[in-house]
Design a protein around this motif. Structure first.
Motif, PDB file in Angstrom:
ATOM      1  N   LYS A   1       1.096  -0.877   0.014  1.00 18.05           N
ATOM      2  CA  LYS A   1      -0.085   0.437  -0.253  1.00 18.05           C
ATOM      3  C   LYS A   1       0.584   1.406  -0.054  1.00 18.05           C
ATOM      4  N   SER A   2       2.300   1.161   0.120  1.00 17.14           N
ATOM      5  CA  SER A   2       3.314   2.317   0.124  1.00 17.14           C
ATOM      6  C   SER A   2       3.119   3.100  -0.800  1.00 17.14           C
ATOM      7  N   TYR A   3       3.629   1.887  -2.054  1.00 13.92           N
ATOM      8  CA  TYR A   3       3.425   2.418  -3.071  1.00 13.92           C
ATOM      9  C   TYR A   3       2.524   3.140  -4.051  1.00 13.92           C
ATOM     10  N   LEU A   4       1.111   2.918  -3.163  1.00 16.79           N
ATOM     11  CA  LEU A   4      -0.027   3.397  -4.334  1.00 16.79           C
ATOM     12  C   LEU A   4      -0.118   5.385  -3.571  1.00 16.79           C
ATOM     13  N   PRO A   5       0.373   5.682  -3.283  1.00 12.85           N
ATOM     14  CA  PRO A   5       0.212   7.417  -3.302  1.00 12.85           C
ATOM     15  C   PRO A   5       1.343   7.500  -4.551  1.00 12.85           C
ATOM     16  N   LEU A   6       2.386   6.807  -4.235  1.00 11.69           N
ATOM     17  CA  LEU A   6       3.104   6.956  -4.940  1.00 11.69           C
ATOM     18  C   LEU A   6       3.290   6.888  -6.479  1.00 11.69           C
ATOM     19  N   ALA A   7       2.459   5.781  -6.661  1.00  9.72           N
ATOM     20  CA  ALA A   7       1.824   5.530  -8.443  1.00  9.72           C
ATOM     21  C   ALA A   7       1.026   6.318  -9.036  1.00  9.72           C
ATOM     22  N   PHE A   8      -0.799   6.489  -8.248  1.00 11.02           N
ATOM     23  CA  PHE A   8      -0.918   7.481  -9.071  1.00 11.02           C
ATOM     24  C   PHE A   8      -0.231   9.310  -9.192  1.00 11.02           C
TER      25      PHE A   8
ATOM     26  N   ASP B   1       8.972   9.210   8.626  1.00 12.56           N
ATOM     27  CA  ASP B   1       8.330   7.584   7.853  1.00 12.56           C
ATOM     28  C   ASP B   1       6.936   7.552   7.549  1.00 12.56           C
ATOM     29  N   ALA B   2       6.381   8.222   7.844  1.00  9.91           N
ATOM     30  CA  ALA B   2       5.193   8.413   7.100  1.00  9.91           C
ATOM     31  C   ALA B   2       4.532   8.667   5.751  1.00  9.91           C
ATOM     32  N   ILE B   3       5.792   9.793   5.108  1.00  5.75           N
ATOM     33  CA  ILE B   3       5.878  10.601   4.285  1.00  5.75           C
ATOM     34  C   ILE B   3       4.926   9.766   2.598  1.00  5.75           C
ATOM     35  N   MET B   4       5.685   9.134   2.938  1.00  5.13           N
ATOM     36  CA  MET B   4       4.909   7.662   1.630  1.00  5.13           C
ATOM     37  C   MET B   4       3.450   8.216   1.233  1.00  5.13           C
ATOM     38  N   ASP B   5       2.734   7.017   3.044  1.00  4.56           N
ATOM     39  CA  ASP B   5       1.617   6.862   3.046  1.00  4.56           C
ATOM     40  C   ASP B   5       0.640   8.149   2.939  1.00  4.56           C
ATOM     41  N   PHE B   6       0.967   9.641   3.765  1.00  2.18           N
ATOM     42  CA  PHE B   6      -0.293  10.580   3.125  1.00  2.18           C
ATOM     43  C   PHE B   6       0.463  12.090   3.366  1.00  2.18           C
ATOM     44  N   ALA B   7       2.317  12.302   2.537  1.00  2.00           N
ATOM     45  CA  ALA B   7       2.350  13.052   1.735  1.00  2.00           C
ATOM     46  C   ALA B   7       2.272  13.252   1.237  1.00  2.00           C
ATOM     47  N   PHE B   8       2.888  11.856   0.173  1.00  2.00           N
ATOM     48  CA  PHE B   8       2.523  11.880  -1.101  1.00  2.00           C
ATOM     49  C   PHE B   8       0.878  11.542  -1.818  1.00  2.00           C
ATOM     50  N   GLY B   9       0.810  11.343  -3.263  1.00  9.75           N
ATOM     51  CA  GLY B   9      -0.940  11.230  -3.122  1.00  9.75           C
ATOM     52  C   GLY B   9      -1.729  12.686  -3.288  1.00  9.75           C
ATOM     53  N   VAL B  10      -0.825  13.723  -2.610  1.00 11.21           N
ATOM     54  CA  VAL B  10      -2.084  14.943  -3.145  1.00 11.21           C
ATOM     55  C   VAL B  10      -1.607  15.038  -4.761  1.00 11.21           C
ATOM     56  N   VAL B  11      -0.575  15.348  -5.164  1.00 13.67           N
ATOM     57  CA  VAL B  11      -0.234  15.641  -6.419  1.00 13.67           C
ATOM     58  C   VAL B  11      -1.149  14.335  -7.491  1.00 13.67           C
ATOM     59  N   ALA B  12      -1.929  13.233  -7.082  1.00 18.25           N
ATOM     60  CA  ALA B  12      -3.117  12.232  -7.227  1.00 18.25           C
ATOM     61  C   ALA B  12      -3.880  13.330  -7.553  1.00 18.25           C
ATOM     62  N   MET B  13      -4.322  13.396  -6.167  1.00 15.79           N
ATOM     63  CA  MET B  13      -5.357  14.779  -5.707  1.00 15.79           C
ATOM     64  C   MET B  13      -6.112  16.225  -6.375  1.00 15.79           C
ATOM     65  N   VAL B  14      -4.563  16.659  -7.082  1.00 15.68           N
ATOM     66  CA  VAL B  14      -4.451  17.912  -7.564  1.00 15.68           C
ATOM     67  C   VAL B  14      -5.029  17.461  -8.915  1.00 15.68           C
ATOM     68  N   ALA B  15      -4.434  16.324  -9.580  1.00 18.26           N
ATOM     69  CA  ALA B  15      -4.295  15.631 -11.059  1.00 18.26           C
ATOM     70  C   ALA B  15      -6.570  15.662 -11.241  1.00 18.26           C
ATOM     71  N   MET B  16      -7.465  14.569  -9.939  1.00 24.24           N
ATOM     72  CA  MET B  16      -8.332  14.068  -9.337  1.00 24.24           C
ATOM     73  C   MET B  16      -9.307  15.110  -9.579  1.00 24.24           C
ATOM     74  N   THR B  17      -9.462  16.073  -9.026  1.00 24.57           N
ATOM     75  CA  THR B  17     -10.787  17.183  -8.606  1.00 24.57           C
ATOM     76  C   THR B  17     -11.203  18.076  -9.381  1.00 24.57           C
ATOM     77  N   PRO B  18     -10.117  18.451 -10.810  1.00 24.96           N
ATOM     78  CA  PRO B  18     -10.539  19.208 -11.640  1.00 24.96           C
ATOM     79  C   PRO B  18     -11.437  18.176 -13.217  1.00 24.96           C
ATOM     80  N   LEU B  19     -11.543  16.947 -12.985  1.00 26.15           N
ATOM     81  CA  LEU B  19     -12.448  16.578 -13.812  1.00 26.15           C
ATOM     82  C   LEU B  19     -14.083  16.223 -12.853  1.00 26.15           C
ATOM     83  N   ILE B  20     -14.140  16.532 -11.339  1.00 26.19           N
ATOM     84  CA  ILE B  20     -15.507  17.396 -10.714  1.00 26.19           C
ATOM     85  C   ILE B  20     -16.041  18.427 -11.797  1.00 26.19           C
ATOM     86  N   THR B  21     -14.515  18.926 -11.240  1.00 24.84           N
ATOM     87  CA  THR B  21     -15.538  20.465 -11.238  1.00 24.84           C
ATOM     88  C   THR B  21     -15.704  21.226 -12.568  1.00 24.84           C
ATOM     89  N   ILE B  22     -14.970  20.258 -13.312  1.00 24.01           N
ATOM     90  CA  ILE B  22     -15.313  20.987 -15.093  1.00 24.01           C
ATOM     91  C   ILE B  22     -16.281  20.608 -16.026  1.00 24.01           C
TER      92      ILE B  22
END
Length: 508
Positions: free
Chosen positions: A167-174, A453-474
């Motif tokens: 699961k630690s790969y998930l935020p990095l992958a997206f 130690d929690a950076i990969m799980d919780f800090a990463f993933g913000v770029v994926a979120m930035v890429a997702m929410t404009p899909l809904i708003t537009i």
């Protein structure tokens, strides 16, 4: 040329000024105080950011956009479809391999995944998805069906990866989907799609010109998910040096050389490929070639200045704001994240290129102002939700699965043009400023609240979120237009039915 440059600088100033003012005001409060030296350095870097964005946007108009359109039109008119696909596959691989962000990504997981294997796999994946995107234009395949298939495939691999304890790969992958949507590749790929779609023509030429960025962004995510299935061990993110002092002295010249080389590498690959096509296929007049070369120089200088400014001034400030506000008042950080997210997207270089092309292709049906409002709201919400996830500590999939289900569901009810624009916008919004200001802010907040130690799980993933929410708003923007049109038609019908019979003229 001078008039055009001044216009671009004015646009850049309007974009950067809100970010600068918010950070400067915050620096005088107890929430995230900055020293006088940090304030001065940030102000100087903001000024250079304006210059960099202005020069780059002018260069993108003169060079990357024209190269993409000429390549798309020239190869399509020649009737060499196989050559078109082969050229675009090779271009997708070369540009992706040359992206600096991809090298950084590979270095972060080098202990568990071979960097060469990752870069090669992602490059081939992007090339293949670019060919699929072009094949969609040629065959006029529905974009919604393709997006639905590939995103369901992504979530299937994500579930399999979590089941195997990765699961630690998930935020990095997206997050890796953002490596293909850099400021160099976006103008080229979008213009390539426009050139091919307009040459082929048809009723939906404008709609078919979008969607390339959307499909290309799925390639890296799928590649990292597949590679993670064969990887063993946890990812450890080495915390970079976020002090402003690291950007001066001897380190400055090293950073300048490294930045120049990274930018030049991408531009040289593009120009070399274009030179081969020019000699054997395109045969453009000399005047156009000179304009493109001038544009390349503007783009190179502008992008180097931009990247230097965000690395020296914005990255350290973002990290310090995140760490200070998270340690003091995490709730306030959530509100600040929403506000800064709304304005930081204004300063992304590729966003202006996208908005301008959207307005041109749609003949003003979707204006730059509408696009910017939708993107700003979407990015603000995404960063605010990312901070909330950091505070509460739940999986990124709790956002991604419902978010993509909503966006894919909306695609069945809104005009197809809005869906294509929305999925392209998601990739474009997650640009270099997001990676160099928002991500350090999230890393600083994560270190303060949960430890390194929690950076990969919780800090990463913000770029994926930035890429997702404009899909809904537009797409919501498109849905509102559909609803408004429905009520206008209903009101018109009611007026006709309720009209006085005496006013009706009968012809015999």
């Amino acid at each position: 040329m001078i008039k055009a440059l001044l216009s671009k600088l004015k646009e850049a100033l309007t974009s950067v000024l809100p970010v600068f003012c918010i950070v400067l005001v915050l620096s005088y409060t107890p929430l995230a105080p900055l020293t006088r030296q940090e304030q001065i350095i940030f102000a100087v870097c903001a000024l250079f950011l304006v210059i960099g964005i202005g020069l780059f946007n002018l260069g993108a108009d003169l060079a990357m956009s024209r190269i993409g359109r000429h390549v798309g039109e020239g190869l399509t008119k020649s009737g060499r479809i196989r050559l078109l696909f082969a050229a675009c596959f090779l271009m997708g691989v070369l540009i992706t391999v040359a992206e600096p962000d991809l090298s950084v990504l590979a270095g972060q997981i080098s202990e568990v995944v071979n960097p060469v294997a990752l870069i090669t796999t992602v490059g081939v994946g992007v090339g293949l998805f670019l060919v699929l995107a072009l094949l969609r234009i040629v065959t006029r395949t529905d974009l919604t069906a393709m997006l639905l298939f590939f995103y369901m495939l992504l979530f299937a691999f994500a579930s399999l990866m979590i089941a195997q304890g990765g699961k630690s790969y998930l935020p990095l992958a997206f997050d890796s989907g953002g490596v293909t949507t850099g400021p160099i590749t976006v103008p080229f790929i979008m213009a390539l799609g426009i050139g091919i779609a307009q040459t082929i023509g048809g009723r939906n030429a404008g709609q078919n010109s979008f969607g390339l960025i959307a499909l290309c962004s799925a390639g890296p995510v799928l590649a990292v998910l597949i590679l993670s299935l064969s990887a063993s061990g946890a990812i450890h993110f080495p915390l970079p040096d976020y002090s402003m002092a690291s950007g001066f002295g001897s380190a400055f010249w090293h950073l300048l050389w490294e930045t120049c080389w990274d930018v030049a590498k991408s531009l040289l690959l593009m120009m070399g490929f274009f030179a081969v096509l020019q000699k054997f296929v395109l045969h453009l007049p000399r005047q156009r070639i000179i304009q493109i070369l001038v544009g390349i120089v503007f783009a190179f200088v502008g992008l180097v200045i931009f990247l230097m400014a965000v690395t020296i001034g914005f990255m350290p400030v973002g990290y310090k704001i995140g760490s200070q506000m998270a340690a003091g008042n995490p709730g306030v950080l959530t509100g600040f994240a929403f506000i800064i997210g709304m304005v930081v997207v204004l300063a992304e270089p590729a966003v202006h290129v996208l908005n301008q092309q959207v307005e041109e292709v749609t003949n003003g049906a979707v204006t730059q102002k509408q696009m910017m409002i939708a993107l700003s709201v979407g990015v603000g919400v995404s960063i605010g939700l990312s901070v909330l996830r950091l505070i509460m500590g739940f999986s990124l999939l709790y956002y991604l699965i419902p978010g993509y289900l909503i966006s894919l569901g909306l695609s069945f009810f809104v005009p197809k043009l809005y869906t294509a624009i929305a999925f392209d916008s998601g990739g474009v919004a997650s640009g270099p400023l997001t990676s160099s200001f928002i991500l350090p802010m999230m890393i600083g907040a994560c270190v303060a609240m949960r430890g390194a130690d929690a950076i990969m799980d919780f800090a990463f993933g913000v770029v994926a979120m930035v890429a997702m929410t404009p899909l809904i708003t537009i797409q919501s923007l498109g849905f509102s237009s559909v609803v408004s049109e429905f009520f206008r038609e209903k009101k018109s019908v009611q007026k006709i039915l309720s009209a006085d019979d005496a006013q009706i003229i009968y012809f015999e």
